[in-house]
Design a protein around this motif. Structure first.
Motif, PDB file in Angstrom:
ATOM      1  N   GLN A   1     -14.255 -48.913 -15.332  1.00  0.00           N
ATOM      2  CA  GLN A   1     -13.658 -49.483 -14.120  1.00  0.00           C
ATOM      3  C   GLN A   1     -12.290 -50.077 -14.445  1.00  0.00           C
ATOM      4  O   GLN A   1     -12.139 -51.261 -14.734  1.00  0.00           O
ATOM      5  CB  GLN A   1     -14.597 -50.535 -13.539  1.00  0.00           C
ATOM      6  CG  GLN A   1     -15.957 -49.988 -13.160  1.00  0.00           C
ATOM      7  CD  GLN A   1     -16.960 -51.071 -12.838  1.00  0.00           C
ATOM      8  OE1 GLN A   1     -16.635 -52.062 -12.206  1.00  0.00           O
ATOM      9  NE2 GLN A   1     -18.194 -50.901 -13.301  1.00  0.00           N
ATOM     10  N   THR A   2     -11.257 -49.225 -14.398  1.00  0.00           N
ATOM     11  CA  THR A   2      -9.895 -49.643 -14.739  1.00  0.00           C
ATOM     12  C   THR A   2      -9.073 -50.003 -13.523  1.00  0.00           C
ATOM     13  O   THR A   2      -8.048 -50.669 -13.646  1.00  0.00           O
ATOM     14  CB  THR A   2      -9.186 -48.514 -15.501  1.00  0.00           C
ATOM     15  OG1 THR A   2      -9.089 -47.361 -14.641  1.00  0.00           O
ATOM     16  CG2 THR A   2      -9.947 -48.149 -16.764  1.00  0.00           C
ATOM     17  N   GLY A   3      -9.457 -49.537 -12.347  1.00  0.00           N
ATOM     18  CA  GLY A   3      -8.652 -49.766 -11.157  1.00  0.00           C
ATOM     19  C   GLY A   3      -7.433 -48.887 -11.088  1.00  0.00           C
ATOM     20  O   GLY A   3      -6.556 -49.085 -10.244  1.00  0.00           O
ATOM     21  N   ALA A   4      -7.354 -47.900 -11.973  1.00  0.00           N
ATOM     22  CA  ALA A   4      -6.226 -46.960 -11.994  1.00  0.00           C
ATOM     23  C   ALA A   4      -6.769 -45.532 -12.031  1.00  0.00           C
ATOM     24  O   ALA A   4      -7.882 -45.286 -12.513  1.00  0.00           O
ATOM     25  CB  ALA A   4      -5.336 -47.212 -13.206  1.00  0.00           C
ATOM     26  N   VAL A   5      -5.962 -44.596 -11.531  1.00  0.00           N
ATOM     27  CA  VAL A   5      -6.371 -43.191 -11.525  1.00  0.00           C
ATOM     28  C   VAL A   5      -6.078 -42.622 -12.909  1.00  0.00           C
ATOM     29  O   VAL A   5      -4.986 -42.111 -13.175  1.00  0.00           O
ATOM     30  CB  VAL A   5      -5.631 -42.401 -10.429  1.00  0.00           C
ATOM     31  CG1 VAL A   5      -6.135 -40.963 -10.385  1.00  0.00           C
ATOM     32  CG2 VAL A   5      -5.822 -43.058  -9.078  1.00  0.00           C
ATOM     33  N   ASP A   6      -7.039 -42.708 -13.796  1.00  0.00           N
ATOM     34  CA  ASP A   6      -6.870 -42.236 -15.165  1.00  0.00           C
ATOM     35  C   ASP A   6      -7.601 -40.897 -15.345  1.00  0.00           C
ATOM     36  O   ASP A   6      -8.305 -40.433 -14.449  1.00  0.00           O
ATOM     37  CB  ASP A   6      -7.410 -43.285 -16.148  1.00  0.00           C
ATOM     38  CG  ASP A   6      -8.791 -43.792 -15.761  1.00  0.00           C
ATOM     39  OD1 ASP A   6      -9.572 -43.009 -15.183  1.00  0.00           O
ATOM     40  OD2 ASP A   6      -9.083 -44.958 -16.018  1.00  0.00           O
ATOM     41  N   PRO A   7      -7.422 -40.251 -16.505  1.00  0.00           N
ATOM     42  CA  PRO A   7      -8.044 -38.942 -16.739  1.00  0.00           C
ATOM     43  C   PRO A   7      -9.568 -38.954 -16.564  1.00  0.00           C
ATOM     44  O   PRO A   7     -10.134 -37.998 -16.032  1.00  0.00           O
ATOM     45  CB  PRO A   7      -7.642 -38.616 -18.183  1.00  0.00           C
ATOM     46  CG  PRO A   7      -6.359 -39.348 -18.381  1.00  0.00           C
ATOM     47  CD  PRO A   7      -6.489 -40.598 -17.594  1.00  0.00           C
ATOM     48  N   ALA A   8     -10.222 -40.018 -17.023  1.00  0.00           N
ATOM     49  CA  ALA A   8     -11.681 -40.071 -16.910  1.00  0.00           C
ATOM     50  C   ALA A   8     -12.109 -40.072 -15.445  1.00  0.00           C
ATOM     51  O   ALA A   8     -13.079 -39.404 -15.066  1.00  0.00           O
ATOM     52  CB  ALA A   8     -12.219 -41.310 -17.623  1.00  0.00           C
ATOM     53  N   THR A   9     -11.363 -40.798 -14.616  1.00  0.00           N
ATOM     54  CA  THR A   9     -11.690 -40.847 -13.191  1.00  0.00           C
ATOM     55  C   THR A   9     -11.466 -39.485 -12.547  1.00  0.00           C
ATOM     56  O   THR A   9     -12.280 -39.019 -11.739  1.00  0.00           O
ATOM     57  CB  THR A   9     -10.836 -41.911 -12.488  1.00  0.00           C
ATOM     58  OG1 THR A   9     -11.064 -43.184 -13.113  1.00  0.00           O
ATOM     59  CG2 THR A   9     -11.191 -42.020 -11.007  1.00  0.00           C
ATOM     60  N   LEU A  10     -10.346 -38.839 -12.896  1.00  0.00           N
ATOM     61  CA  LEU A  10     -10.062 -37.515 -12.330  1.00  0.00           C
ATOM     62  C   LEU A  10     -11.136 -36.507 -12.719  1.00  0.00           C
ATOM     63  O   LEU A  10     -11.586 -35.714 -11.882  1.00  0.00           O
ATOM     64  CB  LEU A  10      -8.681 -37.041 -12.801  1.00  0.00           C
ATOM     65  CG  LEU A  10      -7.472 -37.780 -12.203  1.00  0.00           C
ATOM     66  CD1 LEU A  10      -6.195 -37.290 -12.850  1.00  0.00           C
ATOM     67  CD2 LEU A  10      -7.414 -37.588 -10.698  1.00  0.00           C
ATOM     68  N   ALA A  11     -11.547 -36.546 -13.994  1.00  0.00           N
ATOM     69  CA  ALA A  11     -12.559 -35.601 -14.457  1.00  0.00           C
ATOM     70  C   ALA A  11     -13.878 -35.831 -13.728  1.00  0.00           C
ATOM     71  O   ALA A  11     -14.546 -34.884 -13.297  1.00  0.00           O
ATOM     72  CB  ALA A  11     -12.749 -35.743 -15.967  1.00  0.00           C
ATOM     73  N   ALA A  12     -14.268 -37.099 -13.580  1.00  0.00           N
ATOM     74  CA  ALA A  12     -15.510 -37.408 -12.882  1.00  0.00           C
ATOM     75  C   ALA A  12     -15.427 -37.012 -11.420  1.00  0.00           C
ATOM     76  O   ALA A  12     -16.393 -36.519 -10.836  1.00  0.00           O
ATOM     77  CB  ALA A  12     -15.823 -38.899 -13.021  1.00  0.00           C
TER      78      ALA A  12
END
Length: 394
Positions: A338-349
């Motif tokens: 839970q970073t609050g930013a659109v990071d690679p892990a969020t995009l992949a998920a």
């Protein structure tokens, strides 16, 4: 009343013991006199701490009032339109709250020093008692533990220096305004100096412990979010290449100063109205495409979260703390950090979730049989003549 009686009794006992033991080397009387001194010094320390607590409360109240008065010109807490009256009044309407805040600060500092002195006096009295007891013939005397005097300053010297420098800059800005000074220039100079001073006093209020833990946590979160957005803007405009971490450190200050030097503004390292306008102008020029891309990217995040049921705000391309909170909840649902930013892990998920949803839709379509075409629809489709029941065998 009880505390007062105890102080009076302690003083009386000390005087009596001093008179009785004058010129006497009786070890027992020396111990009694030393114990009386410890009692006196303990009460003095209690009084000093009470005076410091009262002075600190007065300082915090006057400091808050001064910050509110400064905000009329700094516009950090509430944005207002500058007027000619603002410029003319700046040297007068800030004098009273500023003087009260400075006087309260000096009183608090003196009270803090009083606590330190009282702690030292108590430590000395306990040491004297220890020596007196060690001089006795009795073998079971235990020395009173010595206290450790607190020598730390009320607030860091760097914070005080920043406030003093900012106060001098505001005085210089006010004194530089004359009847011939253009209003735009006067308001720009005054706003820049007021922002720097307001920020400095806010830091002083925090360092002095005037905020509750909840207020300090909220303030830190607000500053972090603001600084992060500022760093992103500075990066897009080409002034900043450091980490976008929400920490207003030397690299961020240097980037802000670069903006100010580029646009011939007062170099303060703090973002005032003129600096904010200059930065937005740079973003529009150099980042026309970049700014549009950032807005479009943010709007895409908002739209995605809205479809997922995590965002009920507008899809306007503006990143806000509420959007960060919504994205954090979404990341929790996706099972990523839970970073609050659109990071690679969020995009992949997110891509995996979309792919899974698409496969589910395909399975549903395959499970539902296609409807049979009606005879009229079939004839229309193939172009063959229709057959009615009356045709018989023909």
């Amino acid at each position: 009343m009880r505390a007062r009686r105890e102080r009076v009794c302690a003083v009386a006992m000390a005087i009596a013991l001093s008179a009785a033991g004058c010129g006497s080397g009786d070890p027992e009387q020396q111990v009694q006199r030393a114990e009386a001194q410890v009692t006196l010094k303990q009460q003095a320390l209690t009084d000093a701490r009470s005076a410091f607590e009262e002075a600190s409360s007065a300082f915090c109240g006057s400091s808050r009032s001064y910050v509110v008065a400064l905000d009329r010109y700094g516009d950090i807490l509430h944005s207002t339109a500058p007027t000619v009256g603002d410029v003319r009044d700046a040297g007068t309407d800030l004098a009273a709250p500023g003087g009260e805040a400075l006087a309260a600060a000096e009183t608090a500092v003196d009270a803090h020093q009083g606590v330190a002195d009282a702690e030292q006096d108590l430590a000395d009295a306990k040491a004297a008692l220890k020596r007196a007891k060690n001089g006795q013939k009795a073998t079971n005397s235990n020395a009173t533990p010595e206290s450790e005097p607190s020598a730390s300053p009320l607030v860091p010297a760097s914070t005080v220096n920043q406030v003093e420098a900012a106060e001098a800059d505001l005085d210089a800005a006010v004194n530089a305004v004359t009847d011939s000074t253009p209003l735009a220039q006067a308001t720009r100079e005054l706003n820049a100096a007021a922002v720097a001073l307001e920020v400095a006093w806010m830091g002083l209020v925090v360092d002095a412990g005037c905020l509750t833990p909840e207020e300090e946590q909220q303030a830190q979160a607000a500053v972090h979010d603001y600084t992060k957005r500022l760093q992103q803007s500075l990066e897009q405009a080409g002034y900043y290449d450091g980490p976008v971490d929400g920490a207003y450190g030397p690299a961020t200050v240097e980037a802000v100063e670069s903006v100010q030097r580029e646009h011939d503004l007062p170099v303060t390292g703090a973002v005032d109205k003129a600096t904010q306008a200059a930065l937005q102008s740079d973003l529009s020029k150099a980042g026309g495409a970049a700014a549009q891309e950032a807005v479009a990217s943010t709007a895409a995040v908002q739209q995605t979260l809205k479809l997922a049921g995590y965002w009920d705000g507008p899809v306007d391309g503006e990143w806000t703390p509420e959007l960060t909170e919504a994205l954090t909840r979404f990341q929790k649902e996706l099972g990523v950090k839970q970073t609050g930013a659109v990071d690679p892990a969020t995009l992949a998920a997110l891509e995996e979730a979309i792919a899974t949803a698409g496969q589910v839709l395909a399975d549903i379509r395959d499970a539902v049989p296609s409807p049979e075409p009606s005879p009229s629809a079939a004839s229309t489709t193939t172009g063959s003549p229709s057959t009615s029941p009356s045709d018989g065998t023909g």
